[in-house]
Each structure stands twice: as structure tokens, then as C-alpha cells.
Design a protein around this motif. Structure first.
Motif, PDB file in Angstrom:
ATOM      1  N   VAL A 198       0.835  -1.208   0.000  1.00  0.00           N
ATOM      2  CA  VAL A 198       0.000   0.000   0.000  1.00  0.00           C
ATOM      3  C   VAL A 198       0.865   1.251   0.000  1.00  0.00           C
ATOM      4  O   VAL A 198       0.592   2.219  -0.717  1.00  0.00           O
ATOM      5  CB  VAL A 198      -0.949  -0.005   1.212  1.00  0.00           C
ATOM      6  N   GLU A 199       1.932   1.232   0.795  1.00  0.00           N
ATOM      7  CA  GLU A 199       2.816   2.396   0.861  1.00  0.00           C
ATOM      8  C   GLU A 199       3.481   2.682  -0.475  1.00  0.00           C
ATOM      9  O   GLU A 199       3.608   3.831  -0.897  1.00  0.00           O
ATOM     10  CB  GLU A 199       3.886   2.172   1.928  1.00  0.00           C
ATOM     11  N   LYS A 200       3.905   1.644  -1.169  1.00  0.00           N
ATOM     12  CA  LYS A 200       4.639   1.818  -2.419  1.00  0.00           C
ATOM     13  C   LYS A 200       3.737   2.086  -3.618  1.00  0.00           C
ATOM     14  O   LYS A 200       4.079   2.856  -4.515  1.00  0.00           O
ATOM     15  CB  LYS A 200       5.509   0.582  -2.694  1.00  0.00           C
ATOM     16  N   PHE A 201       2.565   1.413  -3.661  1.00  0.00           N
ATOM     17  CA  PHE A 201       1.696   1.528  -4.829  1.00  0.00           C
ATOM     18  C   PHE A 201       0.506   2.462  -4.602  1.00  0.00           C
ATOM     19  O   PHE A 201      -0.149   2.872  -5.560  1.00  0.00           O
ATOM     20  CB  PHE A 201       1.172   0.144  -5.243  1.00  0.00           C
ATOM     21  N   GLY A 202       0.230   2.759  -3.328  1.00  0.00           N
ATOM     22  CA  GLY A 202      -0.897   3.622  -3.031  1.00  0.00           C
ATOM     23  C   GLY A 202      -2.185   2.842  -2.885  1.00  0.00           C
ATOM     24  O   GLY A 202      -2.346   1.775  -3.475  1.00  0.00           O
ATOM     25  N   PRO A 203      -3.135   3.382  -2.120  1.00  0.00           N
ATOM     26  CA  PRO A 203      -4.391   2.654  -1.862  1.00  0.00           C
ATOM     27  C   PRO A 203      -5.300   2.531  -3.076  1.00  0.00           C
ATOM     28  O   PRO A 203      -6.261   1.757  -3.042  1.00  0.00           O
ATOM     29  CB  PRO A 203      -5.048   3.492  -0.760  1.00  0.00           C
ATOM     30  N   GLN A 204      -5.030   3.281  -4.153  1.00  0.00           N
ATOM     31  CA  GLN A 204      -5.878   3.214  -5.345  1.00  0.00           C
ATOM     32  C   GLN A 204      -5.398   2.179  -6.362  1.00  0.00           C
ATOM     33  O   GLN A 204      -6.043   1.984  -7.400  1.00  0.00           O
ATOM     34  CB  GLN A 204      -5.950   4.592  -6.012  1.00  0.00           C
ATOM     35  N   ALA A 205      -4.267   1.519  -6.096  1.00  0.00           N
ATOM     36  CA  ALA A 205      -3.764   0.504  -7.022  1.00  0.00           C
ATOM     37  C   ALA A 205      -4.744  -0.664  -7.086  1.00  0.00           C
ATOM     38  O   ALA A 205      -5.427  -0.992  -6.112  1.00  0.00           O
ATOM     39  CB  ALA A 205      -2.385   0.013  -6.567  1.00  0.00           C
TER      40      ALA A 205
END
Length: 287
Positions: A198-205
């Protein structure tokens, strides 16, 4: 047992120390072993009340028993046996293909036609065996050279695993295979924490619709260690497993939209308050 009734059905009756046995001559409609190509010209049954249980040759052992009350003539019995044996051969072929798609060996005993496979993950080695209806169960599990006696008998629905990794992850969670502890640089692949994703790709991935997805959560509930594993079957449908130190506690499907979360679901399954369920990391001691 009415021996006259048995003879009317074309059965040879004989008394054995273990009980009454009957032999059916199949010369008019022989079965063929699909591996050896040998003809099966007769079948021996053990008589158990109203049931005829196949006991020889090995290729028919484990087939569905025949209910005498449902048979009126010898021709019906032979036709039923042909259908039942054909179903077994169909399941044998179907499950063998599924194993091969998962990259697993499909081992068939040429005499008994028993289908089995071996799954290895780290120090865990599991032997799966299919019955005549194609249902797999754990026949043996060994971890670190020690046999896990409580593992035998667990049923595995092979079709729910599209990737070999999903099956090995499920078996590892079910049988308590220790997770790699972070960090370990040179000992092999390490687990990835979901928070890192989540930190690297973001919650919208997004996770593509056809890609595999497996998740594993470790928990402590009233001082006992548990694992909750989930693998996506398709779309938003998952196969879940809750296992403790004694083996499987629960397994089943669930829809992501209806999933209440790991803590709430585990609390409901174990019938404890949510406050009693605590998520822990891979470095937590396992009891």
C-alpha cells in the motif's frame, strides 16, 4: 442374506472367514484398465447387508458400493459397474490434467489406479491422494523429517487453486509451516507485508481480475497462535482458511464485499470478543 437372490443376479457365492463374498463374471462386458490395458473380467464383492462392496481386483477397490435393492437383473448390475468405472476413469483424467496445469506430478498406480501427487514447500512435504470420485485428501504430511499425524484426512478441493503457489500457501497455513522471519538476506524469498504494498503503490492501485492473490495473517487469541489464509479464486471470491496449532479450524469461500475483516471473522469463528483477537507480525513467537 438370500443367496438365491444373489445367484439370480449372476453372482457366484462363497463363504469366507471374513463373511460372504460374491464374484461377478464380466466376460460379456469387460472393463479395461486404462494404464495397463488389461481386461478386468471379474469383480469380487464383500456382502454387507444390502450393499456389495468391491474388494478385488485393486482397480475397482473404493468404487461406490452397489445397492442390491436397486438392482433387478444381472444386466443392470453390469451396466451400473461400467458407468461407475467410466466415471472413475473420467475423474482420473480430469484431476491428472489439473495437477499438470499446477506443475505437480500426477502419479497413477497402474494396478489400483490410485492418483496421488506430492507437494513440497520449504521443509514441508505433503502427499495428496484422490478417491474414486476425484476428491483429494491429505494422505501424509512431513515437516522437517517429522510426520504430522493430525494432518491426514483433510480434504483439498484442487479446482479452487489456479496456481501452484496458492495451493502450497494454503497447505503451509493449514499445517503450520513456519514463515520466514524478516529480514533474512540469503535464505530465500521473504514475505511481503501488505502495508508495504500500500505504501509503495498507493491505496488506489488495483489487482488485475485474473491475477492470483494470496494473503496470510497471523493472530494470537487468548494466548493461542492462529493463521488466517486467503487465496482469490476468481474476481471477488476468495477461499479462506483458519488454522491453529492442532490443524484446520475452518475453511470455506467468502465474497470480498461481505467479508467483515480478519479480526471480526476470526472472533465470530472462535466465538470470542473481537478484543480477544490480536494481529501479530511474522516475528511473533509461535506456540
Amino acid at each position: 442374506m438370500d443367496t438365491a437372490r444373489l445367484r439370480e443376479l449372476g453372482l457366484q457365492v462363497r463363504e469366507e472367514p471374513s463373511g460372504v463374498e460374491v464374484v461377478l463374471d464380466l466376460e460379456a462386458a469387460s472393463l479395461v484398465n486404462p494404464i495397463t490395458r488389461d481386461f478386468i473380467t471379474d469383480i469380487t464383492f464383500q456382502v454387507m447387508g444390502d450393499r456389495l462392496i468391491p474388494i478385488a481386483p485393486p482397480a475397482v477397490v473404493g468404487m461406490t458400493p452397489i445397492l442390491l435393492s436397486a438392482i433387478d437383473a444381472a444386466e443392470e448390475m453390469q451396466a451400473l459397474l461400467l458407468d461407475t468405472f467410466s466415471d472413475h476413469v473420467f475423474h482420473l483424467q480430469r484431476r491428472s490434467e489439473e495437477l499438470q496445469l499446477l506443475g505437480l506430478p500426477a502419479d497413477v498406480d497402474p494396478q489400483s489406479l490410485e492418483l496421488s501427487t506430492s507437494v513440497h514447500e520449504g521443509q514441508l512435504a505433503v502427499k495428496l491422494v484422490a478417491d474414486r470420485q476425484g476428491n483429494f485428501r491429505i494422505a501424509q504430511a512431513i515437516r522437517g523429517g517429522e510426520e504430522l499425524a493430525t494432518a491426514a484426512g483433510h480434504v483439498i478441493e484442487l479446482s479452487e487453486f489456479r496456481e501452484r503457489a496458492a495451493l502450497t500457501g494454503y497447505l503451509s497455513a493449514l499445517l503450520g509451516e513456519p514463515m520466514a522471519r524478516a529480514p533474512q538476506a540469503a535464505s530465500g524469498p521473504e514475505p511481503v507485508r501488505f502495508v508495504e504494498v500500500v505504501e509503495k503503490f498507493g491505496p488506489q492501485a488495483l489487482v488485475p481480475p485474473r491475477s492470483s492473490l494470496e494473503l496470510l495473517a497471523q493472530l494470537q487469541v487468548e494466548g493461542r497462535a492462529y493463521r488466517f489464509a486467503a487465496a482469490r479464486i476468481a474476481g471477488r471470491t476468495f477461499r479462506g482458511l483458519l488454522a491453529g496449532t492442532q490443524g484446520k479450524v475452518w475453511a470455506g469461500r467468502f465474497e470480498l464485499d461481505e467479508f467483515p475483516g480478519v479480526v471480526r471473522m476470526v472472533a465470530d469463528l472462535l466465538k470470542v470478543a473481537p478484543e480477544a483477537v490480536r494481529l501479530v507480525g511474522p516475528d511473533a513467537p509461535q506456540e
